[in-house]
Design a protein around this motif. Structure first.
Motif, short mmCIF file in Angstrom:
data_model
loop_
_atom_site.label_atom_id
_atom_site.label_comp_id
_atom_site.label_asym_id
_atom_site.label_seq_id
_atom_site.Cartn_x
_atom_site.Cartn_y
_atom_site.Cartn_z
N PRO A 141 32.70 103.21 81.91
CA PRO A 141 34.04 103.43 82.46
C PRO A 141 34.92 102.19 82.39
N ILE A 142 34.34 101.00 82.53
CA ILE A 142 35.15 99.79 82.46
C ILE A 142 35.77 99.65 81.07
N ALA A 143 34.98 99.94 80.04
CA ALA A 143 35.50 99.84 78.67
C ALA A 143 36.58 100.88 78.43
N VAL A 144 36.41 102.10 78.97
CA VAL A 144 37.43 103.14 78.78
C VAL A 144 38.74 102.73 79.45
N LEU A 145 38.66 102.24 80.68
CA LEU A 145 39.88 101.83 81.38
C LEU A 145 40.53 100.64 80.68
N ALA A 146 39.73 99.72 80.16
CA ALA A 146 40.29 98.57 79.46
C ALA A 146 41.02 99.01 78.20
N ARG A 147 40.43 99.93 77.43
CA ARG A 147 41.10 100.42 76.22
C ARG A 147 42.39 101.15 76.59
#
Length: 800
Positions: A141-147
């Motif tokens: 989820p952190i990577a999705v929100l960052a993208r």
């Protein structure tokens, strides 16, 4: 979701996030909940009071392992800046009830051994996934929100949104944790996770559904006991699931039929290095040392960080002044402003350090990353924390011997003449035999004496699991190592395994295990007729005798077995050295060196007889044409070095080996065995330097090798002479280049009795009648006879 007027306070965090930790503390201070629930194994509830012990120093971890299979284990690490640790300490300091609510370790470990389930929270010893990290198709989820926010680096997005901005830390602003509503931070993060869960569901991991069902049941029970205002600290990914409206029946249905094993749980020390993502920890972070600094700095985190960096570089003799620090701070702040960041992060500080303190070089950054960004912190746990008896005995020995476990590698030199150092050596050898690799033997600089040892020590958290596994052998290190050695002796298949075990028992001082090991050794030695196996086994026994002398160990029985083994090798080695191909000859040459060295270490009672028998074996090998050249050459060299072969005889053997009738490849192999390095013959080049007669023979042979054969022998010769020190090769070249009349090496066979510079016609003619009779060539034609005579003259004239 977060706290509402009639709902629990759901604090969704990122594990090991200092911004989340500060926000959790602020939220708990504001809400004063009647109870605190933590994502973690419920078996650890009884251990929670130890977190308030002044002797407990994070990073630490809960370690759970299966009682019947200690190797099946999981860790739940916590650092000082972990939100879970902050919540636990907040509750204990105020006397507020606190407990863990995640799926019990009894189920977690059982599922880890079931192929139908995947690992989840916690760190499995076998490399299990954890937290919100990607595993197979699982969503990060952190990577999705960052993208979504336009970031290509999830760590940088998290720092900007949570670690810096949400904590109120500005470049020169007030201390973190002031000026912002912590509940609002959690509300925004919960909304983001809710949107992700609506899109991705459980993110590709069925086990989360089971864990969240159990957490919901525990949350319902806590609300019934303490009221709706209880606080829950868990991974942000789970917040939407805990707030979802599900029924008790549905949740219990998900938990029905879960596998279960008996477990034990305790606190163990952890390290910053094991918190790092590169260590394989699924819920790890890239920079635990940096996060620890952000959490502990009361103000001006960038200035304090760069001051630490400057101190480290000064310790490494790099000229860094206060002016460098000031300029680096300015540059880091400027880069953060240009990049739109609320505070200079790790990227900006490293860029500033590289430009200002390191003159643009990346080399010092490796040291900074290892010492500060990751860090070398090792936690401590109180002595009264639960532990297996073997661990308690090991802890006692570590304290008695002043061998403190440390997270970073360090070298330890031991003098076995000193009582404390000898006891340290015994402990480290016993642990190695038990599979607890705290220390590994290291090559010692200078000298080869047996009264010194060098070790490389590094304590890893996983060693607690290895100790738990070894606990099945005994309750003390000595008893466990003895029992393990006896069991290994019974299960060892090859003779070399038993001899190696005997050596390890002597090094570890396991006199109680030696009778069992010696019986197994005698049984295997009596049944094994392979000379190669015997030759592999003897060196370990000889070393054991050597170590036994140093450690005052009774090795009489071992000496008898070793002597008997050596005599069997003397009988079986000559026939074993015939008919070998190149690889077999090279292997047997290694055995020859090892046995030669080992025989000189045998006890005095049998040394003279064995050494004499061994010298006879070497003479037979050196003079037998059916033995490969590399073995013949090495046997001759070993005899020469021991003073059992006159120099004239060595020259004669070399002359025979290098005569024109010998195939060039065989001659080159003989040279490799005689003057090649390695084994017990490291100084072959010096022999040629000091004995120009032998050098002349080699030089004359080499210059006479036909052009068509030279290419074939070149790799072998290059391998032989390239092993010499550069100074030795240079000296040999100068000797060969000199004119023989000026004192250079003789380039003819006149230096060796029985050899001449050319063909000796009269000597060859004297044996021709007898040779024709033996070969039956007198019946051939005159032309055939003439050709045969020429061939026989060549052989006779060259000493064949």
């Amino acid at each position: 979701m977060t706290a509402g007027p009639t709902g629990p306070l759901l604090l969704g965090v990122r594990h090991h996030g200092p911004g989340s930790a500060r926000a959790v503390r602020a939220a708990l201070d504001a809400a004063e909940p009647p109870a605190v629930l933590i994502e973690g194994p419920p078996e650890g509830d009884a251990l929670l009071p130890l977190a308030a012990d002044e002797r407990m120093t994070p990073p630490v971890a809960l370690l759970a392992h299966a009682v019947d299979d200690p190797g099946r284990a999981s860790f739940w690490p916590m650092a000082e800046f972990s939100p879970e640790w902050v919540a636990i300490r907040w509750a204990l300091d105020r006397g507020t009830p606190v407990r863990f609510i995640d799926l019990p370790a009894a189920h977690t470990l059982a599922m880890a051994g079931d192929p139908t389930w995947r690992d989840g929270e916690g760190e499995g010893v076998d490399g299990g996934d954890a937290g919100e990290q990607r595993h197979g198709l699982r969503v990060d989820p952190i990577a999705v929100l960052a993208r979504t926010a336009g970031y290509d680096d999830p760590e940088r997005w998290w720092e900007d949104v949570i670690e810096h901005r949400a904590t109120g830390a500005a470049p020169h602003g007030p201390p973190a944790g002031t000026g912002h509503d912590p509940v609002a931070v959690f509300a925004g993060l919960a909304d983001a996770m809710t949107a992700l869960r609506e899109t991705y569901g459980h993110g590709g991991h069925d086990r989360d559904l089971v864990r969240e069902a159990y957490m919901r049941l525990q949350l319902r029970a806590a609300r019934k006991a303490h009221g709706d205002g209880v606080a829950v600290v868990c991974g942000a990914w789970h917040v939407p699931a805990l707030a979802a409206g599900t029924t008790v029946t549905a949740d219990r249905a998900l938990l029905k039929g879960l596998p279960k094993v008996r477990t034990e749980i305790t606190w163990v020390p952890w390290t910053h290095r094991r918190l790092a993502r590169h260590s394989g920890y699924g819920a790890g972070i890239d920079s635990p040392g940096w996060y620890g600094h952000l959490f502990g700095a009361p103000d001006r985190p960038v200035e304090r960080w760069l001051t630490k960096v400057a101190g480290l570089l000064r310790d490494e003799d790099r000229p860094v002044s206060s002016a460098h620090v000031i300029e680096a701070v300015r540059l880091a702040d400027t880069l953060a402003a240009m990049r739109g960041r609320p505070l200079a992060g790790l990227t900006e500080t490293l860029d500033a350090v590289r430009a200002v303190m390191c003159d643009g070089s990346d080399v010092p950054l490796g040291l900074i990353r290892d010492r500060l960004i990751i860090g070398e912190a090792l936690g401590e746990v109180p002595d009264d924390a639960p532990a297996v008896p073997l661990q308690r005995d090991l802890t006692r020995l570590q304290r008695t011997l002043r061998l403190k476990p440390e997270a970073f590698e360090r070298d330890l030199d031991l003098d076995l003449r000193k009582e404390t150092d000898a006891a340290r050596s015994l402990l480290l050898h016993r642990l190695r035999l038990l599979g607890v690799g705290w220390g590994e033997p290291a090559a010692r600089r200078g000298g080869t004496g047996t009264f010194r040892e060098s070790w490389r020590l590094c304590w890893e958290p996983e060693l607690h699991v290895r100790v738990a596994e070894a606990g099945v052998w005994g309750t003390t290190v000595l008893a466990a190592a003895t029992a393990k050695a006896e069991a290994d002796a019974g299960s060892a298949g090859a003779l070399a395994e038993v001899t190696s075990l005997a050596e390890r028992c002597l090094l570890a001082g396991l006199s109680g295990a030696l009778p069992v090991v010696m019986k197994a050794l005698a049984d295997r030695a009596a049944l094994d007729a392979d000379v190669g196996h015997l030759a592999q086994a003897l060196p370990a026994l000889a070393r054991s005798l050597r170590y036994g002398d140093v450690r005052s160990t009774d090795t009489a029985a071992l000496g008898g077995v070793a002597t008997g083994l050596a005599l069997r090798i003397c009988v079986g080695l000559p026939p074993a050295c015939t008919g070998l191909d190149a690889d077999g000859a090279a292997e047997m040459r290694g055995h020859l060196d090892a046995v030669h060295t080992a025989i000189r270490l045998l006890p005095d009672g049998g040394t003279e007889d064995v050494v004499g028998r061994w010298a006879d074996v070497l003479r037979r090998l050196a003079g037998r044409d059916t033995v490969p050249g590399v073995i013949r050459g090495r046997a001759a060299r070993l005899l020469l070095d021991d003073g059992r072969l006159p120099e004239d005889e060595a020259a004669r053997l070399m002359g025979l080996a290098l005569s024109p009738g010998t195939p060039p490849a065989d001659a080159a192999a003989w040279i490799e065995g005689f003057v090649g390095g390695g084994g017990s013959n490291p100084g072959g080049g010096m022999l040629l330097v000091h004995d120009e007669r032998l050098l002349g023979l080699v030089d004359a042979w080499l210059t006479g090798v036909p052009a068509e054969a030279f290419t074939d022998v070149l790799p072998l010769l290059r391998r032989t002479f390239s092993a010499y020190e550069p100074g030795v090769r240079r000296t040999l070249g100068e000797l060969v280049r000199r004119d023989p009349a000026a004192g250079g090496p003789a380039r003819a066979h006149t230096a060796v009795p029985g050899f001449a510079a050319g063909l000796d016609e009269s000597r060859a003619d004297a044996v021709l009648p007898l040779l024709r009779l033996l070969l039956g060539t007198h019946r051939g034609t005159q032309g055939d006879t003439q050709d045969t005579d020429d061939d026989m003259r060549l052989g006779a004239g060259s000493g064949e």
